[in-house]
Motif scaffolding. Structure first.
Motif, PDB file in Angstrom:
ATOM      1  N   UNK A  61       1.018  -1.332   0.078  1.00  0.00           N
ATOM      2  CA  UNK A  61       0.090  -0.228  -0.048  1.00  0.00           C
ATOM      3  C   UNK A  61       0.948   1.179   0.119  1.00  0.00           C
ATOM      4  N   UNK A  62       0.184   2.314  -0.537  1.00  0.00           N
ATOM      5  CA  UNK A  62       0.761   3.653  -0.313  1.00  0.00           C
ATOM      6  C   UNK A  62      -0.121   4.674   0.416  1.00  0.00           C
ATOM      7  N   UNK A  63       0.467   5.726   1.086  1.00  0.00           N
ATOM      8  CA  UNK A  63      -0.295   6.958   1.637  1.00  0.00           C
ATOM      9  C   UNK A  63      -0.221   8.198   0.746  1.00  0.00           C
ATOM     10  N   UNK A  64      -1.369   8.558   0.831  1.00  0.00           N
ATOM     11  CA  UNK A  64      -1.423   9.705   0.056  1.00  0.00           C
ATOM     12  C   UNK A  64      -0.756  10.770   0.742  1.00  0.00           C
ATOM     13  N   UNK A  87      -6.759  -0.718  -5.810  1.00  0.00           N
ATOM     14  CA  UNK A  87      -7.990   0.041  -5.327  1.00  0.00           C
ATOM     15  C   UNK A  87      -7.531   1.233  -4.210  1.00  0.00           C
ATOM     16  N   UNK A  88      -8.442   1.676  -3.507  1.00  0.00           N
ATOM     17  CA  UNK A  88      -8.552   2.249  -2.676  1.00  0.00           C
ATOM     18  C   UNK A  88      -9.022   2.053  -1.264  1.00  0.00           C
ATOM     19  N   UNK A 101      -3.940   0.370  -2.435  1.00  0.00           N
ATOM     20  CA  UNK A 101      -3.244  -0.842  -2.337  1.00  0.00           C
ATOM     21  C   UNK A 101      -3.068  -1.534  -3.798  1.00  0.00           C
ATOM     22  N   UNK A 102      -2.443  -2.401  -3.923  1.00  0.00           N
ATOM     23  CA  UNK A 102      -2.113  -3.202  -5.029  1.00  0.00           C
ATOM     24  C   UNK A 102      -1.778  -4.375  -4.441  1.00  0.00           C
TER      25      UNK A 102
END
Length: 125
Positions: A61-64, A87-88, A101-102
């Motif tokens: 995952x990544x954070x905005x 998606x988110x 996330x992926x």
């Protein structure tokens, strides 16, 4: 239901876990956890073939608002054959899990870990 002093179970949580966790189980095991659950409820046993090929499934995952070294598009190009879900997360989950996330699966653990590192590696400021 019970006498005074008895311990009585008030809830029995026997369903598969929620969220996208089941997708990771399915990706890693090449089965359908939902079908396993349904088989057990209806037939009293698992009728799925548990000998299907196994994988390493990973949720990255990544954070905005953070600056990442690699764009999602670049990672998707490199690992396009491995990615299964993107998606988110809903706002209620994002504090704990990240904003986007992926999910991907790999035959090799080192490749899975390299994918995760490439997704989450941040720029040095």
């Amino acid at each position: 239901m019970g006498k005074k002093g008895d311990i009585v179970g008030l809830e029995c949580n026997m369903r598969p876990c929620g969220g996208n966790t089941i997708d990771l189980y399915n990706l890693a095991s090449s089965v359908s956890v939902y079908e396993i659950y349904a088989d057990i409820i209806v037939f009293g046993k698992n009728n799925q073939n548990m000998n299907e090929e196994k994988y390493y499934a990973i949720a990255s995952s990544k954070r905005d608002g953070l600056s990442y070294k690699n764009s999602v598009d670049d990672v998707k190009l490199e690992y396009s054959g491995n990615i299964f879900l993107e998606g988110t997360y809903p706002k209620g989950y994002s504090d704990a899990m990240g904003d986007s996330y992926i999910y991907a699966r790999f035959k090799n653990l080192d490749t899975a870990l390299s994918f995760d590192k490439k997704i989450r590696e941040k720029n040095r400021n």
